[in-house]
Design an enzyme around this catalytic site. Structure first.
Site, PDB file in Angstrom:
ATOM      1  N   GLY A  61       2.979  -1.073   4.167  1.00 17.73           N
ATOM      2  CA  GLY A  61       3.094   0.349   3.861  1.00 17.73           C
ATOM      3  C   GLY A  61       4.532   0.711   3.552  1.00 17.73           C
ATOM      4  O   GLY A  61       5.032   0.472   2.449  1.00 17.73           O
ATOM      5  N   GLY A  62       5.219   1.265   4.537  1.00 20.01           N
ATOM      6  CA  GLY A  62       6.577   1.783   4.352  1.00 20.01           C
ATOM      7  C   GLY A  62       7.526   0.847   3.605  1.00 20.01           C
ATOM      8  O   GLY A  62       8.239   1.282   2.689  1.00 20.01           O
ATOM      9  N   ASN A  76       0.882  -1.168   0.000  1.00 24.04           N
ATOM     10  CA  ASN A  76       0.000   0.000   0.000  1.00 24.04           C
ATOM     11  C   ASN A  76       0.917   1.214   0.000  1.00 24.04           C
ATOM     12  O   ASN A  76       1.498   1.550   1.021  1.00 24.04           O
ATOM     13  CB  ASN A  76      -0.906  -0.019   1.235  1.00 24.04           C
ATOM     14  CG  ASN A  76      -1.720   1.263   1.359  1.00 24.04           C
ATOM     15  OD1 ASN A  76      -1.758   2.082   0.432  1.00 24.04           O
ATOM     16  ND2 ASN A  76      -2.368   1.448   2.493  1.00 24.04           N
ATOM     17  N   TRP A  77       1.041   1.822  -1.169  1.00 24.84           N
ATOM     18  CA  TRP A  77       2.002   2.927  -1.290  1.00 24.84           C
ATOM     19  C   TRP A  77       1.504   4.207  -0.611  1.00 24.84           C
ATOM     20  O   TRP A  77       2.261   5.157  -0.466  1.00 24.84           O
ATOM     21  CB  TRP A  77       2.265   3.223  -2.770  1.00 24.84           C
ATOM     22  CG  TRP A  77       3.015   2.162  -3.507  1.00 24.84           C
ATOM     23  CD1 TRP A  77       3.439   0.957  -3.031  1.00 24.84           C
ATOM     24  CD2 TRP A  77       3.445   2.230  -4.871  1.00 24.84           C
ATOM     25  NE1 TRP A  77       4.103   0.261  -4.014  1.00 24.84           N
ATOM     26  CE2 TRP A  77       4.119   1.023  -5.161  1.00 24.84           C
ATOM     27  CE3 TRP A  77       3.329   3.180  -5.885  1.00 24.84           C
ATOM     28  CZ2 TRP A  77       4.664   0.749  -6.408  1.00 24.84           C
ATOM     29  CZ3 TRP A  77       3.863   2.909  -7.139  1.00 24.84           C
ATOM     30  CH2 TRP A  77       4.533   1.705  -7.393  1.00 24.84           C
ATOM     31  N   GLU A 121      -6.569   5.058   7.843  1.00 26.47           N
ATOM     32  CA  GLU A 121      -6.280   6.469   7.517  1.00 26.47           C
ATOM     33  C   GLU A 121      -7.484   7.121   6.842  1.00 26.47           C
ATOM     34  O   GLU A 121      -7.758   8.303   7.051  1.00 26.47           O
ATOM     35  CB  GLU A 121      -5.024   6.555   6.641  1.00 26.47           C
ATOM     36  CG  GLU A 121      -3.769   6.267   7.464  1.00 26.47           C
ATOM     37  CD  GLU A 121      -2.638   5.608   6.699  1.00 26.47           C
ATOM     38  OE1 GLU A 121      -2.634   5.641   5.451  1.00 26.47           O
ATOM     39  OE2 GLU A 121      -1.740   5.042   7.361  1.00 26.47           O
ATOM     40  N   GLU A 139      -5.277  -4.535  10.568  1.00 35.11           N
ATOM     41  CA  GLU A 139      -4.210  -3.563  10.783  1.00 35.11           C
ATOM     42  C   GLU A 139      -4.429  -2.808  12.098  1.00 35.11           C
ATOM     43  O   GLU A 139      -5.210  -1.851  12.136  1.00 35.11           O
ATOM     44  CB  GLU A 139      -4.181  -2.545   9.636  1.00 35.11           C
ATOM     45  CG  GLU A 139      -3.927  -3.157   8.281  1.00 35.11           C
ATOM     46  CD  GLU A 139      -3.327  -2.141   7.314  1.00 35.11           C
ATOM     47  OE1 GLU A 139      -2.265  -2.458   6.750  1.00 35.11           O
ATOM     48  OE2 GLU A 139      -3.891  -1.049   7.140  1.00 35.11           O
ATOM     49  N   HIS A 181      -9.389   1.648   4.893  1.00 33.33           N
ATOM     50  CA  HIS A 181      -8.107   1.776   5.601  1.00 33.33           C
ATOM     51  C   HIS A 181      -8.292   2.730   6.779  1.00 33.33           C
ATOM     52  O   HIS A 181      -9.037   3.704   6.688  1.00 33.33           O
ATOM     53  CB  HIS A 181      -7.029   2.302   4.639  1.00 33.33           C
ATOM     54  CG  HIS A 181      -5.657   2.184   5.220  1.00 33.33           C
ATOM     55  ND1 HIS A 181      -5.174   3.099   6.140  1.00 33.33           N
ATOM     56  CD2 HIS A 181      -4.692   1.253   5.058  1.00 33.33           C
ATOM     57  CE1 HIS A 181      -3.957   2.727   6.507  1.00 33.33           C
ATOM     58  NE2 HIS A 181      -3.645   1.614   5.869  1.00 33.33           N
ATOM     59  N   SER A 217       3.679  -2.120  10.160  1.00 32.26           N
ATOM     60  CA  SER A 217       5.131  -2.252  10.318  1.00 32.26           C
ATOM     61  C   SER A 217       5.644  -3.643   9.959  1.00 32.26           C
ATOM     62  O   SER A 217       6.588  -4.138  10.578  1.00 32.26           O
ATOM     63  CB  SER A 217       5.566  -1.858  11.737  1.00 32.26           C
ATOM     64  OG  SER A 217       5.209  -0.510  12.000  1.00 32.26           O
ATOM     65  N   GLY A 227       2.972   2.345  10.670  1.00 27.66           N
ATOM     66  CA  GLY A 227       3.957   3.409  10.490  1.00 27.66           C
ATOM     67  C   GLY A 227       4.714   3.764  11.758  1.00 27.66           C
ATOM     68  O   GLY A 227       5.421   4.769  11.803  1.00 27.66           O
TER      69      GLY A 227
END
Ligand code: 13P
Length: 251
Positions: free
Chosen positions: A234-235, A10-11, A97, A167, A95, A213, A173
């Site tokens: 993610g990251g 997931n960019w 976010e 998640e 998500h 993470s 993150g």
């Protein structure tokens, strides 16, 4: 029972189209022949370029959101048909976010999931608790309610196609990964809800990812758990090398 693992990047709001091309060009040979499903969920503006580059490879393209209406006066929104025409196969829905910053609710996630399924997109439905909720001891209750609401009115046949991403918000993150046991425990709760809603057969085939993470060092342990069928990254998906290592976590 064999569920094929699914590793999705997931960019988020990262990578311009030219940066996306560079990353995907690097990634293609690195993940070739992987025995998991490989997905990159990219910003809308990168879809065209990434779809063209990944055509004929084992990398599928996902979006990070979509609207539940077919078309119309919804300024700034993107429909399922728009995604489909560009070769998109997956769409991340709900998500944390989007729930936190963009007023996404369980109801809109449900509407979007139904439309995605009707159109032939695979929804990656996200759920997960905040740190305060975990500390209050309401994680299982909260996640159960999120999953029930997301699946309202969805048939067993369609439900089996959905990917669920657990998640925990406190692990996103932050570098704080849930322990493999904590993550597996909640993924098992989620599988239990699916069994209650649709029966054991559906629960046995539905795929549940862990996200928060996840990286090349912890992926093998997390994905080795009985109820974890992959990762939403993610990251660590923003660099070809680290994402490819997660995809090839078996070494
Ligand atoms: P990180 O891997 O950066 O913690 O993000 C997880 C996530 O939110 C994926 O959707």
């Amino acid at each position: 029972m064999s569920r094929k693992k699914i590793v999705a990047g997931n960019w988020k709001m990262n990578k311009t189209p030219s940066e996306a091309e560079n990353l995907v060009r690097e990634l293609i040979p690195m993940v070739e022949g992987a025995d998991v499903d490989v997905v990159v969920c990219v910003p809308f503006t990168d879809i065209c370029a990434v779809s063209a580059l990944t055509k004929g490879t084992n990398i599928a393209v996902g979006a990070q959101n979509m609207h539940f209406e077919e078309s119309g006066a919804y300024t700034g929104e993107i429909s399922a048909d728009m995604l489909l025409e560009l070769g998109v196969k997956y769409v991340v829905l709900g998500h944390s976010e989007r729930r936190q910053y963009f007023a996404e609710t369980c109801e809109t996630v449900n509407k979007k999931a139904k439309v995605a399924l009707a159109k032939g997109l695979v929804p990656i439905v996200c759920c997960g608790e905040s740190l305060a909720e975990r500390e209050l001891g309401v994680t299982a209750e909260l996640v159960r309610s999120q999953v029930k609401k997301a699946f309202a009115g969805i048939s067993a046949q369609d439900a089996a196609k959905v990917v669920i991403a657990y998640e925990p918000i406190w692990a996103i993150g932050t570098g704080k990964t849930a322990t493999a046991q904590q993550a597996n425990e909640v993924c098992a709760v989620i599988r239990g809800v699916i069994a209650e809603l649709y029966g054991q057969e559906t629960a046995d085939v539905i795929r549940i990812q862990y996200g928060g993470s996840m990286n090349e060092s912890n992926a093998a342990e997390l994905m080795g758990q009985s109820d974890i069928d992959g990762g939403l990254i993610g990251g660590a998906s923003l660099k070809a090398g680290s994402f490819a290592q997660i995809v090839k976590y078996k070494g």
